[in-house]
Motif scaffolding. Structure first.
Motif, PDB file in Angstrom:
ATOM      1  N   THR A  24       0.812  -1.210   0.000  1.00 51.91           N
ATOM      2  CA  THR A  24       0.000   0.000   0.000  1.00 51.91           C
ATOM      3  C   THR A  24       0.849   1.265   0.000  1.00 51.91           C
ATOM      4  O   THR A  24       0.312   2.350  -0.070  1.00 51.91           O
ATOM      5  N   GLU A  25       2.185   1.147   0.108  1.00 54.83           N
ATOM      6  CA  GLU A  25       3.037   2.328   0.044  1.00 54.83           C
ATOM      7  C   GLU A  25       2.923   2.951  -1.342  1.00 54.83           C
ATOM      8  O   GLU A  25       2.839   2.248  -2.338  1.00 54.83           O
ATOM      9  N   PRO A  26       2.949   4.276  -1.422  1.00 55.60           N
ATOM     10  CA  PRO A  26       2.910   4.901  -2.745  1.00 55.60           C
ATOM     11  C   PRO A  26       4.241   4.717  -3.463  1.00 55.60           C
ATOM     12  O   PRO A  26       5.253   4.395  -2.849  1.00 55.60           O
ATOM     13  N   GLU A  27       4.202   4.918  -4.780  1.00 57.55           N
ATOM     14  CA  GLU A  27       5.433   4.897  -5.550  1.00 57.55           C
ATOM     15  C   GLU A  27       6.362   5.959  -4.981  1.00 57.55           C
ATOM     16  O   GLU A  27       5.917   7.048  -4.627  1.00 57.55           O
ATOM     17  N   PHE A  28       7.627   5.646  -4.834  1.00 58.67           N
ATOM     18  CA  PHE A  28       8.541   6.570  -4.169  1.00 58.67           C
ATOM     19  C   PHE A  28       9.601   7.076  -5.102  1.00 58.67           C
ATOM     20  O   PHE A  28      10.221   6.275  -5.768  1.00 58.67           O
ATOM     21  N   ARG A  72       7.605  -2.941  -4.042  1.00 57.26           N
ATOM     22  CA  ARG A  72       7.845  -1.591  -4.535  1.00 57.26           C
ATOM     23  C   ARG A  72       6.824  -1.303  -5.633  1.00 57.26           C
ATOM     24  O   ARG A  72       6.485  -2.193  -6.413  1.00 57.26           O
ATOM     25  N   ILE A  73       6.345  -0.070  -5.673  1.00 56.48           N
ATOM     26  CA  ILE A  73       5.370   0.344  -6.678  1.00 56.48           C
ATOM     27  C   ILE A  73       6.113   1.067  -7.802  1.00 56.48           C
ATOM     28  O   ILE A  73       6.855   2.006  -7.551  1.00 56.48           O
ATOM     29  N   VAL A  74       5.915   0.602  -9.027  1.00 58.35           N
ATOM     30  CA  VAL A  74       6.518   1.237 -10.203  1.00 58.35           C
ATOM     31  C   VAL A  74       5.433   1.370 -11.257  1.00 58.35           C
ATOM     32  O   VAL A  74       4.832   0.377 -11.672  1.00 58.35           O
ATOM     33  N   ASN A  75       5.180   2.603 -11.666  1.00 61.43           N
ATOM     34  CA  ASN A  75       4.151   2.893 -12.668  1.00 61.43           C
ATOM     35  C   ASN A  75       2.796   2.289 -12.295  1.00 61.43           C
ATOM     36  O   ASN A  75       2.108   1.713 -13.128  1.00 61.43           O
ATOM     37  N   GLY A  76       2.445   2.385 -11.009  1.00 63.79           N
ATOM     38  CA  GLY A  76       1.159   1.890 -10.539  1.00 63.79           C
ATOM     39  C   GLY A  76       1.079   0.386 -10.366  1.00 63.79           C
ATOM     40  O   GLY A  76       0.034  -0.148 -10.050  1.00 63.79           O
ATOM     41  N   GLN A  77       2.166  -0.312 -10.560  1.00 67.03           N
ATOM     42  CA  GLN A  77       2.172  -1.760 -10.459  1.00 67.03           C
ATOM     43  C   GLN A  77       3.079  -2.185  -9.314  1.00 67.03           C
ATOM     44  O   GLN A  77       4.199  -1.682  -9.178  1.00 67.03           O
TER      45      GLN A  77
END
Length: 155
Positions: free
Chosen positions: A37-41, A127-132
């Motif tokens: 649930t962490e946002p892309e950083f 990890r979130i990358v490009n919403g994925q």
């Protein structure tokens, strides 16, 4: 081989839940494992921070599945610029090597050599990358959609 998934250069915000600048806190993030649930950083919510995405230029600088940058400002590298003149900057790199996720952050004038085992994320780190969401797994890489805000409130 070495695949750069996300690379950011400039004045980077502290990690979520930390007051420590990102350049000295990436080890804490690795040990926490991260949450889906962490946002892309860093993300768009960091409007006052000044950074540029340099994923493609960093991938271009890699050769034979290795990347080595020397002790000098990264602003002069091909595809880079100085997004915040006169301010302290850092380079963050999230990468995949031999199917495993790694991340590292170095201060602007520090050397960077990747891949390194110490950069490897722990099992199930996300990890979130490009919403994925990218989930660390010792088997094959897994891709998941992060939960949307509207689906989190459903039972």
């Amino acid at each position: 081989g070495l695949v750069i998934l996300r690379s950011v250069y400039g004045r980077l915000p502290p990690l979520p839940g930390s007051t420590t600048p990102m350049a000295t806190a990436s080890a804490r993030r690795r040990s926490s494992g991260g949450l889906a649930t962490e946002p892309e950083f860093p993300g768009e919510e960091w409007g006052e921070e000044r950074f540029i995405l340099v994923t493609a230029p960093v991938q271009y600088l890699a050769e034979d599945s290795k990347l080595q940058l020397f002790n000098s400002s990264k602003a002069g590298l091909p595809g880079f610029c100085d997004p915040c003149p006169g301010e302290e900057k850092a380079l963050y790199v999230l990468y995949r090597f031999k199917g495993l996720l790694h991340e590292v952050c170095v201060r602007d004038n520090s050397a960077l050599t990747i891949p390194l085992m110490r950069d490897k994320l722990p099992e199930f780190a996300t990890r979130i990358v490009n919403g994925q969401a990218l989930v660390q797994s010792s088997s094959a890489p897994r891709f998941e959609r992060p939960p949307s805000a509207s689906s989190q409130g459903r039972t």
